[in-house]
Motif scaffolding. Structure first.
Motif, PDB file in Angstrom:
ATOM      1  N   PRO B 108       0.812  -1.223   0.000  1.00  0.00           N
ATOM      2  CA  PRO B 108       0.000   0.000   0.000  1.00  0.00           C
ATOM      3  C   PRO B 108       0.841   1.268   0.000  1.00  0.00           C
ATOM      4  O   PRO B 108       0.479   2.249  -0.654  1.00  0.00           O
ATOM      5  N   LEU B 109       1.965   1.238   0.731  1.00  0.00           N
ATOM      6  CA  LEU B 109       2.831   2.429   0.776  1.00  0.00           C
ATOM      7  C   LEU B 109       3.413   2.714  -0.602  1.00  0.00           C
ATOM      8  O   LEU B 109       3.409   3.840  -1.088  1.00  0.00           O
ATOM      9  N   LEU B 110       3.897   1.649  -1.239  1.00  0.00           N
ATOM     10  CA  LEU B 110       4.542   1.787  -2.542  1.00  0.00           C
ATOM     11  C   LEU B 110       3.534   2.242  -3.593  1.00  0.00           C
ATOM     12  O   LEU B 110       3.770   3.206  -4.330  1.00  0.00           O
ATOM     13  N   ALA B 111       2.393   1.558  -3.637  1.00  0.00           N
ATOM     14  CA  ALA B 111       1.401   1.862  -4.673  1.00  0.00           C
ATOM     15  C   ALA B 111       0.896   3.295  -4.536  1.00  0.00           C
ATOM     16  O   ALA B 111       0.752   4.010  -5.535  1.00  0.00           O
ATOM     17  N   ASN B 112       0.655   3.739  -3.299  1.00  0.00           N
ATOM     18  CA  ASN B 112       0.144   5.090  -3.119  1.00  0.00           C
ATOM     19  C   ASN B 112       1.191   6.148  -3.414  1.00  0.00           C
ATOM     20  O   ASN B 112       0.866   7.209  -3.953  1.00  0.00           O
TER      21      ASN B 112
END
Lengths: 228, 245
Positions: B108-112
């Protein structure tokens, strides 16, 4: 080499051992079968509940917020806590595991189906109405077929995450391949057992995902002509 | 005991016993462990995922990689990672648990971070370039501020997920609130039903509280003009589709 393999037989404790796989094929196959069956049943039940819920959220706008909200709250509850809520009532067994898995799969499917239904172009909807389609006929002939990509995305996400989640069920009785992982951990950290369970889990997830993609291609022949 | 017939009453009794809170290994100890493990894991995840995500977004490359990472971690069972990592050079103790949880915080951190930079207004980016800003300056002064709402959304998803997943650390004696549930199961359902339920309430309560508080934080750091558009669109955030443990 034909001696029976116990966890002490190989002092090396390698990450992977064909001998372990060969000697314990019965256990492994049983765990794999249980894993696949739990996943399949959970996703199937979740679909049967999620589709009507999604249609309801699509037809009755005021209900969309509450339906998505409640499934969202359930999704926030940690799996272990969810199993802990169910277990004192249903005991440790397949039912408890299934109920937990279904509740999780629900949100992923509902959210994607609702998104898929909402993406049906308004002019298509109006055209169908103009042709005299009633509510139900429009749903089955126009809305649902056009929402298939969204439905499929939800199904894929739900399936893959259910495969991973089944392992947690080991605490409440049935975890499929999670039993191998957990047993290996307790069995003097028997790496080959843990690794076999993990690899089969990932393989099962990938396989089911590919299967769903393939089914999606077959049921939406028109999308093959598109950009993807 | 007649209370055994009613898990809810048993759970209330268990939660009402002050010793269950203050004893060594009691609720307060477990809560401290849970929060420490989670905070370390989220911090580690941010340290790895944000620079990579921002840079990939800035370079406009690696969209496939971001999707691949999300999908791959979705398929890995948490339980497997929690049991495998202690067997590697990490050894037993808190480190492998923190690393395992951080792995699940990354998608989630990477995608956002990636999406946040990508969605930055192309005209704003061009204007910044035209003003003579270097690539790094464009990233820092234009793209990063515009990506803040996305970073916050990713942080919330990751943190809530880590707090939820940390309950599973109890499988490998990693501590945390999950230990209360596991101990209850160790007692058998009839005797430990109340404790199982009480542990479930604590774990779920913490996750929901984190979701609520971080949701408020997310709102606060999202500039007002950006708030309504995204909510009205009703679209799930890109990272929402990550797994659950």
């Amino acid at each position: 080499m034909s001696f029976r393999l116990s966890y002490r037989a190989d002092p090396g404790n390698p990450w992977f051992s064909w001998q372990y796989v060969r000697d314990n094929s019965d256990t492994i196959v049983a765990a794999l079968r249980e894993h696949a069956s739990l996943t399949g049943r959970a996703v199937l039940i979740a679909v049967l509940i999620a589709l009507p819920l999604s249609v309801l959220a699509y037809w009755v706008r005021p209900l969309a917020g509450p339906i998505l909200g409640v499934t969202g709250v359930i999704y926030t509850i940690p799996s272990l806590a969810l199993f802990a809520f169910i277990a004192p009532y249903l005991g440790t067994g397949t039912t408890t595991v299934l109920v937990g898995l279904v509740l999780y799969a629900l949100l992923l499917i509902v959210r994607n189906v609702v998104a898929g239904l909402n993406q049906v172009p308004p002019d298509v909807r109006e055209a169908a109405e103009g042709m005299g389609y009633g509510r139900w006929r429009r749903l089955f002939r126009i809305d649902l077929p056009l929402a298939i990509p969204g439905i499929l995305t939800g199904l894929r996400l739900a399936t893959v995450s259910t495969v991973a989640l089944v392992t947690v069920g080991v605490l409440v009785g049935h975890g499929g391949l999670g039993q191998l992982i957990f047993a290996g951990f307790q069995n003097n950290l028997y790496k080959a057992e843990i690794m076999t369970g993990t690899l089969l889990c990932v393989a099962l997830a990938v396989l089911l995902d590919l299967l769903l993609v393939l089914i999606g291609r077959l049921v939406t022949p028109w999308s093959a002509r598109g950009a993807r | 005991m007649s209370a055994a017939a009613n898990p809810v009453r048993q759970a209330v009794l268990w939660l009402n016993d002050p010793l269950n809170w203050t004893n060594p290994g009691g609720i307060l100890d477990r809560l401290g462990e849970h929060l420490t493990i989670s905070a370390l894991a989220v911090a580690l995840g941010c340290l790895v995922a944000w620079p990579v995500g921002l840079w990939l977004g800035h370079a406009g490359r690696g969209g496939g990689l971001v999707v691949l990472v999300s999908n791959a971690t979705l398929a890995i069972p948490t339980l497997a990672l929690l049991t495998i990592l202690p067997l590697t050079f990490l050894g037993f103790g808190r480190t492998p648990v923190v690393v395992a949880l951080a792995v699940f915080a990354v998608p989630p951190l990477l995608a956002n971070a990636y999406t946040g930079v990508r969605q930055a207004d192309a005209e704003a980016r061009d204007a910044a370039r035209g003003m003579g800003l270097s690539g790094g300056q464009v990233l820092r002064r234009v793209e990063l501020p515009l990506a803040v709402p996305y970073l916050a959304a990713g942080f919330r998803t990751a943190a809530v997920q880590v707090i939820a997943t940390a309950a599973l650390a109890s499988f490998v004696n990693g501590g945390g609130l999950g230990e209360i549930i596991r101990t209850g199961f160790g007692l058998s359902i009839a005797a430990g039903g109340g404790q199982i339920l009480a542990g479930g309430v604590l774990v779920a309560g913490l996750a929901l509280l984190a979701e609520l508080l971080l949701g408020i934080v997310e709102r606060l750091v999202t500039p007002r003009p950006l708030r309504r558009g995204r909510q009205r669109a009703g679209l799930p955030r890109p990272a929402d589709a990550t797994g659950r443990a």
